[in-house]
Design an enzyme around this catalytic site. Structure first.
Site, PDB file in Angstrom:
ATOM      1  N   ARG A 142       5.811 -12.724 -11.434  1.00  0.00           N
ATOM      2  CA  ARG A 142       7.216 -12.240 -11.126  1.00  0.00           C
ATOM      3  C   ARG A 142       7.353 -10.729 -10.777  1.00  0.00           C
ATOM      4  O   ARG A 142       8.538 -10.195 -11.010  1.00  0.00           O
ATOM      5  CB  ARG A 142       8.214 -12.822 -12.064  1.00  0.00           C
ATOM      6  CG  ARG A 142       8.547 -14.218 -12.152  1.00  0.00           C
ATOM      7  CD  ARG A 142       9.577 -14.667 -12.816  1.00  0.00           C
ATOM      8  NE  ARG A 142       9.566 -16.234 -13.042  1.00  0.00           N
ATOM      9  CZ  ARG A 142       9.089 -16.655 -13.935  1.00  0.00           C
ATOM     10  NH1 ARG A 142       8.744 -16.152 -15.177  1.00  0.00           N
ATOM     11  NH2 ARG A 142       9.109 -18.177 -13.947  1.00  0.00           N
ATOM     12  N   ARG A 184      19.420   0.008   8.224  1.00  0.00           N
ATOM     13  CA  ARG A 184      18.102  -0.153   8.252  1.00  0.00           C
ATOM     14  C   ARG A 184      17.505  -0.642   9.358  1.00  0.00           C
ATOM     15  O   ARG A 184      16.331  -0.449   9.682  1.00  0.00           O
ATOM     16  CB  ARG A 184      17.378  -0.760   6.844  1.00  0.00           C
ATOM     17  CG  ARG A 184      16.028  -0.797   6.835  1.00  0.00           C
ATOM     18  CD  ARG A 184      15.415  -1.133   5.353  1.00  0.00           C
ATOM     19  NE  ARG A 184      13.947  -1.071   5.511  1.00  0.00           N
ATOM     20  CZ  ARG A 184      13.049  -1.042   4.599  1.00  0.00           C
ATOM     21  NH1 ARG A 184      13.806  -0.835   3.561  1.00  0.00           N
ATOM     22  NH2 ARG A 184      11.675  -1.036   4.791  1.00  0.00           N
ATOM     23  N   GLU A 217      18.406  -3.775   4.124  1.00  0.00           N
ATOM     24  CA  GLU A 217      18.844  -3.856   5.667  1.00  0.00           C
ATOM     25  C   GLU A 217      20.117  -4.861   5.650  1.00  0.00           C
ATOM     26  O   GLU A 217      20.083  -5.847   6.743  1.00  0.00           O
ATOM     27  CB  GLU A 217      17.669  -4.500   6.332  1.00  0.00           C
ATOM     28  CG  GLU A 217      17.775  -4.400   7.891  1.00  0.00           C
ATOM     29  CD  GLU A 217      16.286  -4.744   8.679  1.00  0.00           C
ATOM     30  OE1 GLU A 217      15.268  -3.987   8.412  1.00  0.00           O
ATOM     31  OE2 GLU A 217      16.479  -5.556   9.636  1.00  0.00           O
ATOM     32  N   LYS A 260      12.685   8.020   7.338  1.00  0.00           N
ATOM     33  CA  LYS A 260      12.676   6.847   6.880  1.00  0.00           C
ATOM     34  C   LYS A 260      13.390   6.646   5.412  1.00  0.00           C
ATOM     35  O   LYS A 260      14.080   5.780   5.265  1.00  0.00           O
ATOM     36  CB  LYS A 260      11.216   5.967   6.837  1.00  0.00           C
ATOM     37  CG  LYS A 260      11.319   4.520   6.357  1.00  0.00           C
ATOM     38  CD  LYS A 260      10.072   3.702   6.641  1.00  0.00           C
ATOM     39  CE  LYS A 260      10.278   2.350   6.459  1.00  0.00           C
ATOM     40  NZ  LYS A 260       9.233   1.259   6.708  1.00  0.00           N
ATOM     41  N   HIS A 319       7.703  -7.886  18.653  1.00  0.00           N
ATOM     42  CA  HIS A 319       7.076  -8.924  17.959  1.00  0.00           C
ATOM     43  C   HIS A 319       7.046 -10.079  19.103  1.00  0.00           C
ATOM     44  O   HIS A 319       6.122 -10.949  18.401  1.00  0.00           O
ATOM     45  CB  HIS A 319       8.392  -9.181  16.751  1.00  0.00           C
ATOM     46  CG  HIS A 319       8.269  -8.351  15.581  1.00  0.00           C
ATOM     47  ND1 HIS A 319       9.086  -8.351  14.627  1.00  0.00           N
ATOM     48  CD2 HIS A 319       7.340  -7.494  15.267  1.00  0.00           C
ATOM     49  CE1 HIS A 319       8.764  -7.627  13.897  1.00  0.00           C
ATOM     50  NE2 HIS A 319       7.928  -6.943  14.169  1.00  0.00           N
ATOM     51  N   HIS A 379       0.089  -3.796  16.577  1.00  0.00           N
ATOM     52  CA  HIS A 379       1.634  -3.835  16.463  1.00  0.00           C
ATOM     53  C   HIS A 379       2.013  -2.667  17.121  1.00  0.00           C
ATOM     54  O   HIS A 379       3.286  -2.604  17.676  1.00  0.00           O
ATOM     55  CB  HIS A 379       1.676  -3.677  14.765  1.00  0.00           C
ATOM     56  CG  HIS A 379       3.222  -3.470  14.313  1.00  0.00           C
ATOM     57  ND1 HIS A 379       4.211  -4.606  14.538  1.00  0.00           N
ATOM     58  CD2 HIS A 379       3.908  -2.543  13.994  1.00  0.00           C
ATOM     59  CE1 HIS A 379       5.317  -3.933  14.046  1.00  0.00           C
ATOM     60  NE2 HIS A 379       5.030  -2.822  13.636  1.00  0.00           N
ATOM     61  N   LYS A 395       9.082  -3.013   2.515  1.00  0.00           N
ATOM     62  CA  LYS A 395       9.227  -4.232   2.930  1.00  0.00           C
ATOM     63  C   LYS A 395       7.727  -4.782   2.814  1.00  0.00           C
ATOM     64  O   LYS A 395       6.907  -4.093   3.223  1.00  0.00           O
ATOM     65  CB  LYS A 395       9.526  -4.261   4.594  1.00  0.00           C
ATOM     66  CG  LYS A 395      11.044  -4.036   4.682  1.00  0.00           C
ATOM     67  CD  LYS A 395      11.496  -4.282   6.295  1.00  0.00           C
ATOM     68  CE  LYS A 395      12.683  -4.333   6.667  1.00  0.00           C
ATOM     69  NZ  LYS A 395      12.878  -4.080   8.026  1.00  0.00           N
ATOM     70  N   HIS A 450      11.152  -3.271  18.145  1.00  0.00           N
ATOM     71  CA  HIS A 450      10.372  -4.571  17.655  1.00  0.00           C
ATOM     72  C   HIS A 450      10.741  -5.870  18.010  1.00  0.00           C
ATOM     73  O   HIS A 450       9.922  -6.686  17.861  1.00  0.00           O
ATOM     74  CB  HIS A 450      10.711  -4.333  16.211  1.00  0.00           C
ATOM     75  CG  HIS A 450      10.000  -3.329  15.331  1.00  0.00           C
ATOM     76  ND1 HIS A 450      10.097  -1.825  15.952  1.00  0.00           N
ATOM     77  CD2 HIS A 450       8.897  -3.080  14.437  1.00  0.00           C
ATOM     78  CE1 HIS A 450       9.411  -1.060  14.722  1.00  0.00           C
ATOM     79  NE2 HIS A 450       8.717  -1.653  14.198  1.00  0.00           N
ATOM     80  N   ASN A 500      13.773  -0.766  13.521  1.00  0.00           N
ATOM     81  CA  ASN A 500      13.182  -1.858  14.438  1.00  0.00           C
ATOM     82  C   ASN A 500      13.079  -1.641  15.794  1.00  0.00           C
ATOM     83  O   ASN A 500      13.146  -2.524  16.513  1.00  0.00           O
ATOM     84  CB  ASN A 500      13.937  -3.199  14.019  1.00  0.00           C
ATOM     85  CG  ASN A 500      13.295  -3.582  12.571  1.00  0.00           C
ATOM     86  OD1 ASN A 500      12.077  -3.484  12.243  1.00  0.00           O
ATOM     87  ND2 ASN A 500      14.162  -4.469  11.755  1.00  0.00           N
TER      88      ASN A 500
END
Ligand code: NAD
Ligand code: GLY
Length: 373
Positions: A129, A249, A245, A235, A260, A273, A151, A256, A253
């Site tokens: 955890r 935030r 986010e 950032k 993606h 990427h 992230k 992106h 992206n």
């Protein structure tokens, strides 16, 4: 911005998240400097997670540096590549942690690019955890973006970064010297994320990036140091205001949503990427222009910069029979989508970004124009 942990030649950008705050330390040679590790959580053991490419280059130096602080230092070597950002790699880390009897204090060190960093961060978030972890990013992309902000994720065959957690590292150590061994294609991929910060947050940084693109491509140490620092400052500022986010935030992206779709549609690893983000930013700029938010000169400016960074600006055809349909299908899986409606980060005037939808017919025209540009 220096702190008690940094040598005078190192710089530190702080990310302010209350009791989860940490420093991003930037400098040449900090992998070997004892100051880099001062004040990290103490534990009986540490585990370095790296990959087949980065491990042989830098693992021994990290072990040497950590050996005064941790009695036992284990290593897990993952297979290299975006295609291995999977459950299988995650399980290799859990297998190693459990078989070595690692406890809740064991500190994980992610030594590698964004793939190693994202997978290691997710392992750290979930092992017992949550155990502490430190990012030691070795690509430009990881130093300017992925190692910062917490992230963590693995890919699912149906979507990129779909399984993950927000989980902050205890420190980020950006040794600029390691960028000397980075393949040129990977350097370009990192520059995509550097370019991103200007249009969304700081036009003066976009001006600087344009003026210094040749120096960046030549790996000029001063230019790289400034690019990493300014990117991390921007950032850190965004993440400090919206860690999980819930709103702003998402501007990080930019490029992106299209990117993606390119990565998933081409098969993970076919386009890097950063390459997909570079092309995706051009597509998002075109969409911004179609929405009447920026003029064509802005699109041309961004396209020229993307090309100078050695990145592709013409989008790939993902499906010869129904290319637009395939892009739309892939983009609907994006985490920003709501009820199947695709959301895009668009430029809403120089240095300002917003998240919004656009009519499918308009997006279709952008895709068609971008694939034949
Ligand atoms: P990567 O981790 O695959 O590294 C690129 C290649 O460079 C790999 O082959 C790697 O082994 C090699 N390499 C790394 N460091 C090297 C060095 N110093 N010398 C020689 N070779 C080296 O790719 P990346 O571009 O670093 O990261 C991309 C990943 O980051 C994607 O999975 C993306 O989703 C993720 N990402 C995450 C975030 C986030 O906020 N967590 C942000 C942006 C990107
Ligand atoms: N790279 C996007 C983010 O960290 O939010």
């Amino acid at each position: 911005m220096t702190s008690k942990h940094t040598a005078p030649s190192f710089q530190q950008v702080d990310i302010d998240l209350g009791d989860r705050s940490y420093g991003i330390v930037i400098g040449a040679g900090l992998l070997d400097a004892p100051e880099s590790y001062a004040g990290l959580p103490s534990a009986a053991s540490a585990m370095i997670v790296t990959n087949q490419t980065v491990g042989p280059l830098y693992r021994d130096r990290l072990v040497e540096s950590l050996s005064s602080q941790y009695k036992v230092i284990h290593t897990v070597v993952l297979p290299d590549g975006e295609v291995h950002k999977t459950w299988e790699s995650l399980n290799l880390i859990f297998d190693a942690l459990l078989s070595h009897g690692c406890d809740r204090k064991t500190v994980l060190f992610a030594l590698g690019g964004g793939v190693v960093g994202d997978v290691t961060g997710f392992a750290a978030a979930s092992y017992m955890r949550g155990v502490p972890f430190v990012q030691v990013p070795t690509t430009l992309l990881a130093q300017v973006d992925s190692s910062v902000g917490g992230k963590t994720a693995i890919n699912h065959p149906l979507g990129k970064n779909m399984i993950g957690a927000f989980y902050q590292p205890r420190r980020v150590l950006c040794d600029l010297d390691v960028l000397k061994t980075l393949p040129v294609r990977e350097l370009s991929a990192g520059l995509a994320e550097v370019i991103k910060y200007g249009p969304i947050a700081d036009m003066a940084f976009l001006d600087w990036t344009e003026a210094n693109m040749d120096a960046l491509m030549a790996r000029d140490p001063g230019a790289l140091a400034f690019a990493v620092r300014r990117s991390c400052e921007i950032k850190a500022g965004v993440v400090g205001q919206d860690e999980r986010e819930s709103g702003m935030r998402a501007i990080l992206n930019f490029g992106h949503t299209f990117g993606h779709a390119i990565e998933a549609g081409m098969g993970y690893g076919a386009w890097l990427h950063g390459e997909a983000v570079g092309c995706g930013m051009v597509m998002a700029a075109r969409l911004s222009a179609a929405l009447g938010l920026v003029d064509d000169a802005f699109v041309e400016r961004l396209t020229a910069l993307v090309l100078r960074a050695g990145l592709p600006a013409v989008a790939p055809v993902l499906d010869a029979r129904d290319n637009v349909g395939r892009y739309l299908e892939l983009m609907r899986v994006d985490k920003k989508s709501e009820g199947g409606a695709i959301k895009f980060v668009v430029i809403d005037g120089p240095g300002r970004a917003v998240v919004r939808g656009a009519p499918d017919a308009m997006v279709a025209r952008v895709i068609e124009a971008s694939c034949r540009a």
